[in-house]
Write a protein that holds these residues in place. Structure first.
Motif, PDB file in Angstrom:
ATOM      1  N   ASN A 103       6.253  25.448  -7.857  1.00  0.00           N
ATOM      2  CA  ASN A 103       5.713  24.276  -7.265  1.00  0.00           C
ATOM      3  C   ASN A 103       5.887  23.339  -8.236  1.00  0.00           C
ATOM      4  O   ASN A 103       5.774  23.296  -9.420  1.00  0.00           O
ATOM      5  CB  ASN A 103       4.103  24.497  -7.101  1.00  0.00           C
TER       6      ASN A 103
ATOM      7  N   ARG B 121       4.462  20.592  -8.955  1.00  0.00           N
ATOM      8  CA  ARG B 121       3.273  20.136  -9.814  1.00  0.00           C
ATOM      9  C   ARG B 121       3.706  20.330 -11.345  1.00  0.00           C
ATOM     10  O   ARG B 121       2.756  19.647 -12.328  1.00  0.00           O
ATOM     11  CB  ARG B 121       1.903  20.547  -9.629  1.00  0.00           C
TER      12      ARG B 121
ATOM     13  N   ARG C 229      -1.936  16.096  -1.093  1.00  0.00           N
ATOM     14  CA  ARG C 229      -2.660  17.259  -0.466  1.00  0.00           C
ATOM     15  C   ARG C 229      -2.880  17.158   0.977  1.00  0.00           C
ATOM     16  O   ARG C 229      -2.516  17.931   1.910  1.00  0.00           O
ATOM     17  CB  ARG C 229      -3.881  17.691  -1.146  1.00  0.00           C
TER      18      ARG C 229
HETATM   19  C1  LIG Z   1       8.881  18.795  -1.671  1.00  0.00           C
HETATM   20  C2  LIG Z   1       7.621  18.280  -2.440  1.00  0.00           C
HETATM   21  C3  LIG Z   1       8.105  17.604  -3.469  1.00  0.00           C
HETATM   22  C4  LIG Z   1       7.147  17.356  -4.540  1.00  0.00           C
HETATM   23  N1  LIG Z   1       7.573  16.620  -5.641  1.00  0.00           N
HETATM   24  C5  LIG Z   1       6.444  16.058  -6.549  1.00  0.00           C
HETATM   25  C6  LIG Z   1       7.043  15.305  -7.589  1.00  0.00           C
HETATM   26  O1  LIG Z   1       8.090  14.887  -7.983  1.00  0.00           O
HETATM   27  N2  LIG Z   1       5.924  14.952  -8.565  1.00  0.00           N
HETATM   28  C7  LIG Z   1       4.775  15.520  -8.320  1.00  0.00           C
HETATM   29  O2  LIG Z   1       3.931  15.085  -9.395  1.00  0.00           O
HETATM   30  N3  LIG Z   1       4.367  16.193  -7.537  1.00  0.00           N
HETATM   31  C8  LIG Z   1       5.221  16.651  -6.210  1.00  0.00           C
HETATM   32  N4  LIG Z   1       4.811  17.555  -5.438  1.00  0.00           N
HETATM   33  C9  LIG Z   1       3.312  17.821  -5.083  1.00  0.00           C
HETATM   34  C10 LIG Z   1       3.037  18.903  -5.755  1.00  0.00           C
HETATM   35  O3  LIG Z   1       3.917  20.229  -5.431  1.00  0.00           O
HETATM   36  C11 LIG Z   1       1.695  19.417  -5.213  1.00  0.00           C
HETATM   37  O4  LIG Z   1       1.833  19.517  -3.834  1.00  0.00           O
HETATM   38  C12 LIG Z   1       0.440  18.443  -5.715  1.00  0.00           C
HETATM   39  O5  LIG Z   1       0.317  18.629  -7.041  1.00  0.00           O
HETATM   40  C13 LIG Z   1      -0.721  18.600  -4.899  1.00  0.00           C
HETATM   41  O6  LIG Z   1      -1.057  20.065  -4.722  1.00  0.00           O
HETATM   42  P1  LIG Z   1      -1.937  20.998  -5.847  1.00  0.00           P
HETATM   43  O7  LIG Z   1      -3.368  20.376  -5.993  1.00  0.00           O
HETATM   44  O8  LIG Z   1      -1.844  22.396  -5.490  1.00  0.00           O
HETATM   45  O9  LIG Z   1      -1.210  20.637  -7.354  1.00  0.00           O
HETATM   46  C14 LIG Z   1       5.893  17.868  -4.526  1.00  0.00           C
HETATM   47  C15 LIG Z   1       5.478  18.496  -3.202  1.00  0.00           C
HETATM   48  C16 LIG Z   1       6.582  18.758  -2.310  1.00  0.00           C
HETATM   49  C17 LIG Z   1       6.093  19.649  -1.126  1.00  0.00           C
END
Ligand SMILES: Cc1cc2nc3c(=O)[nH]c(=O)nc-3n(C[C@H](O)[C@H](O)[C@H](O)COP(=O)(O)O)c2cc1C
Length: 264
Positions: free
Chosen positions: A63, A65, A81
Motif C-alpha cells: 500500500n 502509505r 480515505r
Molecule cells: C493509487 C493510490 C496512490 C496513492 N499514493 C499515495 C502517495 O503518493 N502518498 C501517500 O502518502 N499516500 C498515497 N495513497 C494513500 C494511501 O495508500 C492510503 O490510502 C492512505 O494512507 C489512507 O489509508 P490508510 O488510513 O489505510 O493508511 C495512495 C492511494 C492510492 C489508492
C-alpha cells in the motif's frame, strides 16, 4: 503469422509504447488494486521510482502509505480515505518521505478507473514533487508577515507617549493590521498619547481617512488621546466625504516636535 498473433504483436507493441510514455511523464504514476487485501500497488512507473528512491520490487504489492511519516497531515489522509471509500477522485498536497528519509511535498491526485473487459475498478495515483513551490510559498508568507510587522513600528519616546510613523499606502489589510497592533500596544502600555505621524504618507485615500476615524474611536475607549502630526493642508478637505475631522477628539500638529512641545 495469422491474424490473431499479428493482433497480439500490435497489442504488445502498443503496451510497450504506452509504458515508455508513462515512464517519462515527469511525475510518479501508480495503479492500485482495491479488490486485493489493503489496496496494493500493481503498477509503478519510473517517475515514482525516481521520486521515492524505492526500487520497483520494494513498491509493488505494498500500500502506498509507506511514503508517509511523522509530519504527514492527518487531514489529507482523511480526505483520501473518504474519496477511496466512495470511489471518487481526490487531490491533496501532503508531506511524504523518500526511502532515505528526506521529506518532500507531494501533490497527489487519485482517481478511479473502471476497466470494462475485466469488470473491475482500479485506482490511478499521480504524484508530483512540489517542494520548490511550497518552499517559495512559505518564504513569501514569512516575508510578508515580516513586512507587515515592520510597517507598523510603534516607538515609545516617553513614559506616556508613543509615535507611530506611517509610511506608504494604507489599504484595508494594512488598516486592520494597524488597528490590531495599536490596540494591543495601548492595552499593554496604557499610554496617555499616541502620535500618528503622517509626514511620509502621500496618498490620502478613503481607507486612511476611515482608519484615522476608527483609530480615534478605539483609543477614546481605551483612554488614550490620538495626536495627528504631519497632516498636509488638503487632508481635512479630502476627508470631508468620509469623516468630519472637526468632530473627532484628536489633536493635530504640523510636526512630532511641535506635538511634543504642546503635550508636555
Ligand atoms: C493509487 C493510490 C496512490 C496513492 N499514493 C499515495 C502517495 O503518493 N502518498 C501517500 O502518502 N499516500 C498515497 N495513497 C494513500 C494511501 O495508500 C492510503 O490510502 C492512505 O494512507 C489512507 O489509508 P490508510 O488510513 O489505510 O493508511 C495512495 C492511494 C492510492 C489508492
Amino acid at each position: 503469422m495469422n491474424y490473431n498473433s499479428l493482433d497480439k504483436l500490435e497489442e504488445i507493441q502498443q503496451n510497450e509504447f504506452i509504458k515508455a510514455a508513462i515512464d517519462h511523464v515527469g511525475a510518479g504514476v501508480v495503479i492500485s488494486d482495491p479488490e486485493q487485501e489493503d489496496n496494493p500497488i500493481i503498477y509503478v512507473n519510473k517517475g515514482f521510482v525516481d521520486l521515492s528512491g524505492y526500487e520497483a520490487d520494494e513498491i509493488l504489492g505494498y500500500n502506498c502509505r509507506f511514503l508517509q511519516g511523522e509530519d504527514t497531515e492527518e487531514d489529507s489522509l482523511e480526505k483520501i480515505r473518504e474519496a477511496l471509500a466512495n470511489s471518487k477522485s481526490v487531490q491533496v498536497e501532503l508531506l511524504n518521505y523518500r526511502k532515505d528519509g528526506t521529506p518532500f511535498w507531494n501533490e497527489l491526485q487519485i482517481f478511479p478507473v473502471y476497466i470494462e473487459n475485466m469488470d473491475q475498478n482500479f485506482f490511478v495515483g499521480v504524484q508530483k514533487d512540489i517542494t520548490k513551490r511550497k518552499d517559495a510559498e512559505n518564504l513569501v508568507g514569512h516575508y510578508s508577515s515580516e513586512v507587515r510587522r515592520l510597517s507598523t513600528p510603534i516607538v515609545p519616546i516617553e513614559e506616556n507617549i508613543s509615535v507611530l510613523p506611517l509610511i506608504g499606502t494604507v489599504d484595508e489589510d494594512r488598516l486592520q493590521q494597524i488597528l490590531d497592533v495599536v490596540s494591543h500596544h495601548v492595552q499593554e502600555s496604557k499610554e496617555d498619547y499616541l502620535i500618528l505621524d503622517l509626514s511620509a504618507v502621500h496618498t490620502f485615500n478613503k481607507d486612511l481617512h476611515i482608519g484615522i476615524y476608527q483609530l480615534n474611536q478605539l483609543l477614546d475607549l481605551m483612554g488614550t488621546t490620538l495626536v495627528l502630526t504631519g497632516v498636509k493642508p488638503n487632508f481635512a478637505l479630502q476627508s470631508a466625504p468620509y469623516v468630519n475631522l472637526g468632530e473627532l477628539s484628536l489633536k493635530s500638529y504640523i510636526s512630532v516636535k511641535q506635538a511634543l512641545q504642546e503635550i508636555r
